[in-house]
Design a protein around this motif. Structure first.
Motif, PDB file in Angstrom:
ATOM      1  N   ILE A  94      12.246   6.405  -5.778  1.00  0.00           N
ATOM      2  CA  ILE A  94      13.357   5.673  -5.155  1.00  0.00           C
ATOM      3  C   ILE A  94      12.897   5.052  -3.836  1.00  0.00           C
ATOM      4  CG2 ILE A  94      15.649   5.905  -4.120  1.00  0.00           C
ATOM      5  CD1 ILE A  94      16.135   8.214  -6.135  1.00  0.00           C
ATOM      6  N   SER A  95      12.143   5.827  -3.057  1.00  0.00           N
ATOM      7  CA  SER A  95      11.652   5.342  -1.764  1.00  0.00           C
ATOM      8  C   SER A  95      10.755   4.115  -1.933  1.00  0.00           C
ATOM      9  CB  SER A  95      10.881   6.451  -1.043  1.00  0.00           C
ATOM     10  OG  SER A  95      10.314   5.979   0.153  1.00  0.00           O
ATOM     11  N   ALA A  96       9.899   4.133  -2.954  1.00  0.00           N
ATOM     12  CA  ALA A  96       8.997   3.013  -3.204  1.00  0.00           C
ATOM     13  C   ALA A  96       9.777   1.731  -3.481  1.00  0.00           C
ATOM     14  CB  ALA A  96       8.082   3.328  -4.386  1.00  0.00           C
ATOM     15  N   PHE A  97      10.838   1.856  -4.268  1.00  0.00           N
ATOM     16  CA  PHE A  97      11.659   0.684  -4.593  1.00  0.00           C
ATOM     17  C   PHE A  97      12.328   0.126  -3.330  1.00  0.00           C
ATOM     18  CE2 PHE A  97      15.888  -1.024  -5.621  1.00  0.00           C
ATOM     19  CZ  PHE A  97      15.507  -2.097  -6.415  1.00  0.00           C
ATOM     20  N   ILE A  98      12.895   1.005  -2.517  1.00  0.00           N
ATOM     21  CA  ILE A  98      13.573   0.569  -1.283  1.00  0.00           C
ATOM     22  C   ILE A  98      12.584  -0.075  -0.325  1.00  0.00           C
ATOM     23  CG2 ILE A  98      14.823   1.377   0.766  1.00  0.00           C
ATOM     24  CD1 ILE A  98      16.007   3.596  -1.049  1.00  0.00           C
ATOM     25  N   TYR A  99      11.418   0.550  -0.157  1.00  0.00           N
ATOM     26  CA  TYR A  99      10.412   0.061   0.785  1.00  0.00           C
ATOM     27  C   TYR A  99       9.901  -1.326   0.409  1.00  0.00           C
ATOM     28  CZ  TYR A  99       7.076   1.168   4.539  1.00  0.00           C
ATOM     29  OH  TYR A  99       6.380   1.199   5.713  1.00  0.00           O
ATOM     30  N   SER A 100       9.881  -1.604  -0.890  1.00  0.00           N
ATOM     31  CA  SER A 100       9.384  -2.898  -1.364  1.00  0.00           C
ATOM     32  C   SER A 100      10.270  -4.052  -0.911  1.00  0.00           C
ATOM     33  CB  SER A 100       9.286  -2.900  -2.893  1.00  0.00           C
ATOM     34  OG  SER A 100      10.571  -2.856  -3.496  1.00  0.00           O
ATOM     35  N   LYS A 101      11.494  -3.758  -0.482  1.00  0.00           N
ATOM     36  CA  LYS A 101      12.446  -4.795  -0.068  1.00  0.00           C
ATOM     37  C   LYS A 101      12.326  -5.160   1.418  1.00  0.00           C
ATOM     38  CE  LYS A 101      14.211  -4.820  -4.185  1.00  0.00           C
ATOM     39  NZ  LYS A 101      13.963  -5.964  -5.088  1.00  0.00           N
ATOM     40  N   ILE A 102      11.448  -4.472   2.145  1.00  0.00           N
ATOM     41  CA  ILE A 102      11.280  -4.743   3.575  1.00  0.00           C
ATOM     42  C   ILE A 102      10.697  -6.144   3.798  1.00  0.00           C
ATOM     43  CG2 ILE A 102       9.909  -4.093   5.620  1.00  0.00           C
ATOM     44  CD1 ILE A 102      10.197  -1.184   4.712  1.00  0.00           C
ATOM     45  N   LYS A 103      11.207  -6.856   4.791  1.00  0.00           N
ATOM     46  CA  LYS A 103      10.681  -8.166   5.177  1.00  0.00           C
ATOM     47  C   LYS A 103       9.563  -7.960   6.197  1.00  0.00           C
ATOM     48  CE  LYS A 103      13.623 -10.671   2.784  1.00  0.00           C
ATOM     49  NZ  LYS A 103      13.205 -11.559   1.673  1.00  0.00           N
ATOM     50  N   GLU A 104       8.337  -8.088   5.737  1.00  0.00           N
ATOM     51  CA  GLU A 104       7.175  -7.833   6.597  1.00  0.00           C
ATOM     52  C   GLU A 104       6.395  -9.118   6.833  1.00  0.00           C
ATOM     53  OE1 GLU A 104       2.914  -5.385   6.467  1.00  0.00           O
ATOM     54  OE2 GLU A 104       4.230  -5.468   4.702  1.00  0.00           O
ATOM     55  N   VAL A 138       0.851  -1.193   0.000  1.00  0.00           N
ATOM     56  CA  VAL A 138       0.000   0.000   0.000  1.00  0.00           C
ATOM     57  C   VAL A 138       0.888   1.245   0.000  1.00  0.00           C
ATOM     58  CG1 VAL A 138      -1.773   1.286   1.271  1.00  0.00           C
ATOM     59  CG2 VAL A 138      -1.832  -1.217   1.232  1.00  0.00           C
ATOM     60  N   PHE A 139       1.950   1.203   0.817  1.00  0.00           N
ATOM     61  CA  PHE A 139       2.897   2.315   0.866  1.00  0.00           C
ATOM     62  C   PHE A 139       3.588   2.492  -0.489  1.00  0.00           C
ATOM     63  CE2 PHE A 139       7.007   4.253   1.425  1.00  0.00           C
ATOM     64  CZ  PHE A 139       6.815   5.229   2.383  1.00  0.00           C
ATOM     65  N   VAL A 140       4.003   1.401  -1.095  1.00  0.00           N
ATOM     66  CA  VAL A 140       4.686   1.470  -2.398  1.00  0.00           C
ATOM     67  C   VAL A 140       3.790   2.116  -3.447  1.00  0.00           C
ATOM     68  CG1 VAL A 140       5.618   0.077  -4.291  1.00  0.00           C
ATOM     69  CG2 VAL A 140       6.208  -0.484  -1.917  1.00  0.00           C
ATOM     70  N   PHE A 141       2.538   1.692  -3.491  1.00  0.00           N
ATOM     71  CA  PHE A 141       1.593   2.260  -4.457  1.00  0.00           C
ATOM     72  C   PHE A 141       1.381   3.747  -4.200  1.00  0.00           C
ATOM     73  CE2 PHE A 141      -2.939   3.114  -5.638  1.00  0.00           C
ATOM     74  CZ  PHE A 141      -2.783   2.996  -7.015  1.00  0.00           C
ATOM     75  N   GLY A 142       1.221   4.114  -2.932  1.00  0.00           N
ATOM     76  CA  GLY A 142       1.031   5.522  -2.580  1.00  0.00           C
ATOM     77  C   GLY A 142       2.238   6.366  -2.955  1.00  0.00           C
TER      78      GLY A 142
END
Length: 428
Positions: free
Chosen positions: A206-216, A96-100
């Motif tokens: 750039i932030s969206a790409f980095i955030y997508s790598k988080i282990k959730e 959701v964060f990545v899309f936003g």
């Protein structure tokens, strides 16, 4: 065993931690870097400084310029009570964060192009339209990010993480302010100002790409029920939960730091002039304030976030009262050019503490989906209050900017008292 970069960063900031979850250092590092990029993007497209400056540069009407701060701030908060229902149907909320973030990239990029190709009323109208889209996208990130932070970072590390994020991004903001001052002295063109917004937009990509790598880890999901019924159920939280209700009241009164910021800029323009170097000075003042204060606020928030809200609001309120006295009584001193960047520096310190304190407080109040409800309800209510009070302040400022500054600061003192009376959630 050789440590990874993320582990080195984590243990550099958390020297007392010995045994940690295998994904914690990685998530800590990714959240830190992702937030740094979004905060830099925020600064380079700030409606209180850069965006207002550019809209005036392209001859957008003054009444349109006065709307951009309330739209950006309240627009990202108002929809959250509705978005919470959607977010709670997702097992992994990072997407959701990545899309936003991608939508925010598109919106600011469009504003940059609009500023270059259009002017006047048309440019102002298009910028407001794209700013509305940006704010709605921001609301997706606001609700989801707090949930992801709560799931991936331990309670006693969240405030410190936010503090270091603001501090590191403050260094980049300082450099940006210095660059803007340099270009302003060399007749910055429309292409340069539009380029700032285009560059700012890339920060969210750039932030969206980095955030997508988080282990959730997966969250408990809820079926998509009747949205309006869900909204009414969440609103009842305010009535039933006295602790949460008092937090909202306190947070409403803490808006003084956000609402007074543009008036410091207006007072500078009224008493000093509209020289372009002032834009760089205000950005630098805010950046230095973040660098120096955020780590301190972050450490304090991990001990007592409600005390951070209290102390920071007292600073903002006393500063506002002091500025009123200077403008009204010591009129000669009000013509000193460095007064306003210095005042903005201390306001930046206070605002950093207020934001960090109340964000840490609401995250630490609850766990899981209850946290999502708390964030959504409080932000929606605050968004509505911000829109109303921001509109009233804008109208009142036509009569007296310094009087509005005084009134908001006095409300801030009441907010400091209400914050102090809140229970300490970090001790729970």
């Amino acid at each position: 065993m050789k440590k990874s970069i993320s582990e080195k960063v984590y243990f550099f900031f958390n020297t007392d931690d010995k045994n940690v979850d295998e994904h914690l250092p990685r998530n800590y590092f990714l959240l830190l870097i992702s937030s740094i990029f979004t905060k830099l993007g925020d600064t380079l497209s700030n409606p209180k400084t850069v965006l207002a400056w550019i809209m005036n540069y392209i001859n957008a009407p003054v009444y349109m310029i006065s709307f951009i701060v309330p739209i950006r701030e309240s627009g990202s908060m108002l929809p959250q009570i509705f978005l919470a229902s959607y977010i709670k149907t997702k097992a992994k909320r990072k997407w959701v964060f990545v899309f936003g973030s991608i939508l925010q990239f598109v919106s600011i990029f469009a504003i940059g192009l609009t500023a270059y190709f259009f002017e006047g009323v048309l440019a102002g109208g298009l910028i407001i339209l794209f700013l509305i889209i940006f704010s709605l996208s921001r609301s997706l990130c606001s609700v989801s990010s707090k949930d992801v932070l709560g799931k991936t970072i331990p309670k006693d590390k969240r405030g410190k993480l936010k503090g270091y994020t603001v501090s590191v991004s403050g260094v980049l903001v300082l450099l940006a302010g210095l660059f803007l001052m340099y270009k302003s002295k060399n007749d910055a063109s429309l292409l340069f100002y539009s380029g700032i917004l285009v560059f700012a937009s890339s920060m969210w990509l750039i932030s969206a790409f980095i955030y997508s790598k988080i282990k959730e880890c997966k969250s408990d999901i809820e079926e998509n029920k009747d949205t309006w019924k869900e909204v009414l159920q969440r609103i009842k939280i305010v009535k039933k939960d006295a602790h949460f209700r008092n937090f909202i009241i306190a947070r409403s009164l803490l808006l003084c730091s956000a609402l007074t910021a543009p008036f410091y800029v207006l007072l500078a323009q009224e008493n000093i002039g509209k020289e372009s170097y002032l834009l760089g000075l205000f950005i630098i003042a805010n950046g230095v304030a973040s660098i120096l204060s955020a780590p301190v606020w972050g450490k304090m928030a991990d001990i007592s976030s409600k005390n951070v809200m209290t102390f920071a609001t007292v600073i903002a309120s006393i500063l506002g009262v002091g500025m009123f006295v200077i403008i009204e009584v010591f009129t000669d001193f009000s013509k000193v050019f460095w007064l306003y960047p210095v005042a903005f520096f201390f306001l930046g310190i206070a605002h950093s503490g207020i934001r960090l304190g109340r964000k840490t407080y609401v995250i630490n109040m609850a766990e899981g989906n209850k946290r999502t409800d708390y964030v959504a309800v409080s932000n929606t209510i605050i968004g509505l209050i911000l829109l109303v009070t921001g509109g009233i302040s804008a109208l009142a400022s036509i009569l007296s900017v310094e009087l509005v500054l005084l009134v908001l600061s006095l409300f801030g003192l009441l907010g400091a008292f209400m914050s102090y009376k809140l229970p300490n959630v970090e001790a729970a």
